[in-house]
Write a protein that holds these residues in place. Structure first.
Motif, PDB file in Angstrom:
ATOM      1  N   THR A  94       0.840  -1.201   0.000  1.00 64.71           N
ATOM      2  CA  THR A  94       0.000   0.000   0.000  1.00 64.71           C
ATOM      3  C   THR A  94       0.871   1.246   0.000  1.00 64.71           C
ATOM      4  O   THR A  94       2.042   1.222   0.406  1.00 64.71           O
ATOM      5  CB  THR A  94      -0.907   0.052   1.247  1.00 64.71           C
ATOM      6  N   LEU A  95       0.285   2.334  -0.429  1.00 67.57           N
ATOM      7  CA  LEU A  95       0.952   3.636  -0.402  1.00 67.57           C
ATOM      8  C   LEU A  95       0.883   4.180   1.014  1.00 67.57           C
ATOM      9  O   LEU A  95      -0.193   4.229   1.617  1.00 67.57           O
ATOM     10  CB  LEU A  95       0.233   4.576  -1.381  1.00 67.57           C
ATOM     11  N   SER A  96       2.029   4.587   1.575  1.00 73.05           N
ATOM     12  CA  SER A  96       2.025   5.049   2.960  1.00 73.05           C
ATOM     13  C   SER A  96       1.868   6.561   3.084  1.00 73.05           C
ATOM     14  O   SER A  96       1.420   7.055   4.129  1.00 73.05           O
ATOM     15  CB  SER A  96       3.302   4.604   3.680  1.00 73.05           C
ATOM     16  N   LYS A  97       2.211   7.305   2.035  1.00 73.34           N
ATOM     17  CA  LYS A  97       1.962   8.749   2.046  1.00 73.34           C
ATOM     18  C   LYS A  97       1.984   9.263   0.611  1.00 73.34           C
ATOM     19  O   LYS A  97       2.648   8.670  -0.255  1.00 73.34           O
ATOM     20  CB  LYS A  97       2.987   9.490   2.903  1.00 73.34           C
ATOM     21  N   PRO A  98       1.284  10.348   0.338  1.00 74.27           N
ATOM     22  CA  PRO A  98       1.247  10.876  -1.031  1.00 74.27           C
ATOM     23  C   PRO A  98       2.649  11.289  -1.481  1.00 74.27           C
ATOM     24  O   PRO A  98       3.400  11.903  -0.713  1.00 74.27           O
ATOM     25  CB  PRO A  98       0.320  12.093  -0.930  1.00 74.27           C
ATOM     26  N   PRO A  99       3.019  10.961  -2.713  1.00 72.55           N
ATOM     27  CA  PRO A  99       4.361  11.305  -3.185  1.00 72.55           C
ATOM     28  C   PRO A  99       4.458  12.733  -3.690  1.00 72.55           C
ATOM     29  O   PRO A  99       3.435  13.372  -3.980  1.00 72.55           O
ATOM     30  CB  PRO A  99       4.570  10.317  -4.343  1.00 72.55           C
ATOM     31  N   SER A 100       5.682  13.226  -3.783  1.00 75.54           N
ATOM     32  CA  SER A 100       5.948  14.517  -4.419  1.00 75.54           C
ATOM     33  C   SER A 100       6.432  14.258  -5.846  1.00 75.54           C
ATOM     34  O   SER A 100       7.253  13.367  -6.065  1.00 75.54           O
ATOM     35  CB  SER A 100       7.024  15.292  -3.648  1.00 75.54           C
ATOM     36  N   ARG A 101       5.923  15.044  -6.776  1.00 77.55           N
ATOM     37  CA  ARG A 101       6.346  14.880  -8.161  1.00 77.55           C
ATOM     38  C   ARG A 101       7.582  15.725  -8.427  1.00 77.55           C
ATOM     39  O   ARG A 101       7.722  16.828  -7.903  1.00 77.55           O
ATOM     40  CB  ARG A 101       5.215  15.284  -9.120  1.00 77.55           C
ATOM     41  N   LYS A 102       8.501  15.196  -9.217  1.00 76.24           N
ATOM     42  CA  LYS A 102       9.679  15.970  -9.599  1.00 76.24           C
ATOM     43  C   LYS A 102       9.234  17.197 -10.392  1.00 76.24           C
ATOM     44  O   LYS A 102       8.279  17.131 -11.166  1.00 76.24           O
ATOM     45  CB  LYS A 102      10.620  15.114 -10.446  1.00 76.24           C
ATOM     46  N   PRO A 103       9.941  18.322 -10.227  1.00 76.50           N
ATOM     47  CA  PRO A 103       9.536  19.550 -10.938  1.00 76.50           C
ATOM     48  C   PRO A 103      10.016  19.545 -12.385  1.00 76.50           C
ATOM     49  O   PRO A 103      10.513  20.550 -12.895  1.00 76.50           O
ATOM     50  CB  PRO A 103      10.225  20.647 -10.116  1.00 76.50           C
ATOM     51  N   ASN A 104       9.897  18.398 -13.048  1.00 79.86           N
ATOM     52  CA  ASN A 104      10.335  18.245 -14.432  1.00 79.86           C
ATOM     53  C   ASN A 104       9.123  17.996 -15.311  1.00 79.86           C
ATOM     54  O   ASN A 104       8.127  17.428 -14.868  1.00 79.86           O
ATOM     55  CB  ASN A 104      11.290  17.050 -14.583  1.00 79.86           C
ATOM     56  N   PHE A 105       9.239  18.377 -16.563  1.00 79.52           N
ATOM     57  CA  PHE A 105       8.182  18.095 -17.509  1.00 79.52           C
ATOM     58  C   PHE A 105       8.579  17.005 -18.499  1.00 79.52           C
ATOM     59  O   PHE A 105       7.880  16.016 -18.668  1.00 79.52           O
ATOM     60  CB  PHE A 105       7.801  19.374 -18.273  1.00 79.52           C
ATOM     61  N   VAL A 106       9.733  17.159 -19.134  1.00 72.76           N
ATOM     62  CA  VAL A 106      10.122  16.251 -20.220  1.00 72.76           C
ATOM     63  C   VAL A 106      10.261  14.823 -19.709  1.00 72.76           C
ATOM     64  O   VAL A 106       9.691  13.882 -20.266  1.00 72.76           O
ATOM     65  CB  VAL A 106      11.416  16.730 -20.897  1.00 72.76           C
ATOM     66  N   ILE A 107      11.041  14.645 -18.639  1.00 70.85           N
ATOM     67  CA  ILE A 107      11.206  13.327 -18.024  1.00 70.85           C
ATOM     68  C   ILE A 107      10.314  13.315 -16.782  1.00 70.85           C
ATOM     69  O   ILE A 107      10.602  13.971 -15.789  1.00 70.85           O
ATOM     70  CB  ILE A 107      12.672  13.049 -17.682  1.00 70.85           C
ATOM     71  N   ARG A 108       9.233  12.566 -16.869  1.00 69.95           N
ATOM     72  CA  ARG A 108       8.179  12.638 -15.845  1.00 69.95           C
ATOM     73  C   ARG A 108       8.393  11.568 -14.792  1.00 69.95           C
ATOM     74  O   ARG A 108       8.473  10.372 -15.105  1.00 69.95           O
ATOM     75  CB  ARG A 108       6.820  12.471 -16.512  1.00 69.95           C
ATOM     76  N   GLY A 109       8.489  11.981 -13.545  1.00 69.28           N
ATOM     77  CA  GLY A 109       8.691  11.015 -12.481  1.00 69.28           C
ATOM     78  C   GLY A 109       8.362  11.591 -11.117  1.00 69.28           C
ATOM     79  O   GLY A 109       7.902  12.717 -10.981  1.00 69.28           O
ATOM     80  N   LEU A 110       8.612  10.788 -10.094  1.00 74.08           N
ATOM     81  CA  LEU A 110       8.332  11.158  -8.715  1.00 74.08           C
ATOM     82  C   LEU A 110       9.627  11.293  -7.933  1.00 74.08           C
ATOM     83  O   LEU A 110      10.642  10.670  -8.283  1.00 74.08           O
ATOM     84  CB  LEU A 110       7.437  10.106  -8.051  1.00 74.08           C
ATOM     85  N   GLU A 111       9.587  12.067  -6.861  1.00 74.20           N
ATOM     86  CA  GLU A 111      10.754  12.178  -5.981  1.00 74.20           C
ATOM     87  C   GLU A 111      10.958  10.870  -5.216  1.00 74.20           C
ATOM     88  O   GLU A 111      12.085  10.533  -4.844  1.00 74.20           O
ATOM     89  CB  GLU A 111      10.557  13.318  -4.978  1.00 74.20           C
ATOM     90  N   GLY A 112       9.897  10.140  -4.992  1.00 68.28           N
ATOM     91  CA  GLY A 112       9.944   8.866  -4.286  1.00 68.28           C
ATOM     92  C   GLY A 112       8.539   8.301  -4.201  1.00 68.28           C
ATOM     93  O   GLY A 112       7.569   8.975  -4.586  1.00 68.28           O
ATOM     94  N   LEU A 113       8.423   7.063  -3.737  1.00 68.02           N
ATOM     95  CA  LEU A 113       7.106   6.445  -3.578  1.00 68.02           C
ATOM     96  C   LEU A 113       7.154   5.583  -2.316  1.00 68.02           C
ATOM     97  O   LEU A 113       7.610   4.450  -2.335  1.00 68.02           O
ATOM     98  CB  LEU A 113       6.739   5.619  -4.795  1.00 68.02           C
ATOM     99  N   SER A 114       6.676   6.152  -1.203  1.00 66.67           N
ATOM    100  CA  SER A 114       6.714   5.470   0.089  1.00 66.67           C
ATOM    101  C   SER A 114       5.614   4.424   0.180  1.00 66.67           C
ATOM    102  O   SER A 114       4.438   4.718  -0.035  1.00 66.67           O
ATOM    103  CB  SER A 114       6.555   6.465   1.233  1.00 66.67           C
ATOM    104  N   VAL A 115       6.027   3.189   0.518  1.00 72.97           N
ATOM    105  CA  VAL A 115       5.068   2.079   0.552  1.00 72.97           C
ATOM    106  C   VAL A 115       5.234   1.271   1.847  1.00 72.97           C
ATOM    107  O   VAL A 115       6.288   1.295   2.482  1.00 72.97           O
ATOM    108  CB  VAL A 115       5.252   1.130  -0.653  1.00 72.97           C
ATOM    109  N   GLU A 116       4.154   0.583   2.210  1.00 73.63           N
ATOM    110  CA  GLU A 116       4.176  -0.345   3.332  1.00 73.63           C
ATOM    111  C   GLU A 116       3.802  -1.732   2.809  1.00 73.63           C
ATOM    112  O   GLU A 116       2.926  -1.881   1.951  1.00 73.63           O
ATOM    113  CB  GLU A 116       3.181   0.080   4.409  1.00 73.63           C
ATOM    114  N   VAL A 117       4.472  -2.732   3.344  1.00 74.24           N
ATOM    115  CA  VAL A 117       4.224  -4.103   2.886  1.00 74.24           C
ATOM    116  C   VAL A 117       2.978  -4.676   3.525  1.00 74.24           C
ATOM    117  O   VAL A 117       2.237  -5.440   2.907  1.00 74.24           O
ATOM    118  CB  VAL A 117       5.457  -4.990   3.163  1.00 74.24           C
ATOM    119  N   GLY A 118       2.689  -4.310   4.763  1.00 72.14           N
ATOM    120  CA  GLY A 118       1.478  -4.800   5.426  1.00 72.14           C
ATOM    121  C   GLY A 118       1.715  -6.150   6.080  1.00 72.14           C
ATOM    122  O   GLY A 118       2.776  -6.728   6.011  1.00 72.14           O
TER     123      GLY A 118
END
Length: 401
Positions: free
Chosen positions: A377-401
């Motif tokens: 599951t997602l443990s907290k909302p991610p932050s998006r990188k301030p890029n347009f051309v190469i689209r990605g996230l700063e990270g993706l925090s998850v919990e295994v449960g």
């Protein structure tokens, strides 16, 4: 309807409504802030990727002055020397010559032999995530997998791999629209450091060749194939950058999309045979490379609009992948989508040479996560990188449960 504004955080969070507006306005529009012509429709993007009136470079035919362009600042020279000798930014015959040599390392048979290594590494990375009870999916799985694979192919020792991702990130910053001087300075520094490292590694491999791509390129050079040392260095950097940037971002963009579409994630967890289609659909749904630029080498007309020689065209991959003329209900994530001609890997002579490997990596990590973390599951909302051309996230925090 949102406006096309590649520096607006709201646009970066969700550019797809703005793309719909662009498509409704027509087939090509001039965008003054970047001095580019935007092409948003799938049919046009696909056709122009194959159109030889366009090129990734113009210097095989024109000087900067003849083309009406200003030469890059002298202080940016290390970046441009590195970038301009890689096959992505070359046109035939140089592109053809280099791609022919590199393609030997990406034959279906060669790539297929990597499957056990990729699958095993993906499993190990996910096992560590499980042991920790969760973590950052980007840092712990998405990033290390493709970096390790391409480094292994190139023959970069494990002890030397730590700077690879930071170098790549700094160099790729220059592919954004209107990069700042600070971005350029970081790209130049990374270009110098990466070049120096590879020059030393190539010298070492000349004396002691191994079973790796760098040794193979050296052997081709020694056997008379025309490949300069700078082309060798630029090719290695391109393979590292292109060989993991798309995979890293496709992984985290994809899982973030799954978390936001729980019914699709549930269907995937219930039926792992959907994985191959899921990989394709997730790359379409939130495209890792949003834009690909081409120079207009010979004047062309798009829907009655003349685009002059010397202009730059921005082919909007993200928009093309959401074109309702090609994809039914493009705004929906549909992991059962069978007809999916997305162009996330480009097309024409610059079609991504590593696409088969990227698919293997994405499939391996997805299967490992589905099998080993059935309650991820997602443990907290991610932050998006301030890029347009190469689209990605700063990270993706998850919990295994």
């Amino acid at each position: 309807m949102a406006a096309f504004d590649p520096w607006d955080p709201a646009f970066l969070a969700d550019p797809y409504p703005a793309y719909a507006e662009l498509r409704a306005k027509g087939r090509v529009q001039y965008f003054e802030p970047t001095n580019q012509w935007l092409v948003p429709h799938h049919a046009d993007v696909s056709a122009l990727l194959r159109d030889r009136r366009l090129g990734r470079t113009y210097q095989h035919r024109f000087t900067h002055e003849e083309f009406g362009r200003t030469a890059p600042p002298a202080e940016h020279e290390p970046f441009h020397t590195l970038n301009d000798h890689g096959m992505l930014d070359l046109e035939p015959p140089d592109h053809t010559r280099i791609r022919r040599l590199v393609s030997k390392a990406f034959t279906p048979r060669t790539v297929e032999r990597l499957v056990p290594y990729v699958t095993g590494l993906a499993g190990e990375l996910v096992d560590r995530l499980v042991e920790a009870g969760g973590g950052d999916l980007l840092r712990d799985v998405a990033e290390p997998l493709p970096v390790a694979v391409i480094a292994e192919m190139l023959g970069i020792p494990e002890s030397d791999r730590a700077p690879l991702r930071p170098w790549s990130a700094d160099i790729c910053g220059m592919y954004e629209l209107n990069p700042s001087e600070d971005t350029a300075a970081r790209a130049v520094r990374a270009s110098v450091e990466f070049t120096e490292y590879l020059r030393e590694l190539i010298a070492e491999r000349r004396g002691k060749p191994g079973d790796d791509l760098i040794s193979g390129l050296i052997a081709a050079y020694d056997e008379g194939d025309r490949l300069t040392e700078q082309e060798m260095i630029s090719t290695c950097v391109l393979l590292l950058n292109a060989g993991h940037e798309a995979t890293v971002n496709a992984t985290v963009n994809g899982w973030y999309a799954l978390f936001r579409n729980p019914e699709q994630l549930a269907a995937l967890r219930a039926d792992h045979s959907l994985v191959p289609r899921a990989v394709e659909e997730l790359m379409r749904y939130d495209t890792p490379l949003q834009l690909f630029e081409r120079w207009v080498l010979d004047e062309l007309e798009i829907d009655g609009t003349t685009v002059p020689r010397g202009a730059e065209i921005a082919l909007l991959f993200g928009s093309a992948n959401h074109d309702a003329a090609v994809f039914a209900h493009p705004e929906r994530l549909d992991l059962t989508r069978a007809d999916n001609p997305h162009i996330s890997f480009s097309a024409g002579i610059h079609y991504c040479i590593g696409a088969p490997l990227a698919r293997i990596e994405l499939t391996a990590s997805m299967r490992a996560l589905l099998e080993k973390t059935p309650t991820l599951t997602l443990s907290k909302p991610p932050s998006r990188k301030p890029n347009f051309v190469i689209r990605g996230l700063e990270g993706l925090s998850v919990e295994v449960g």
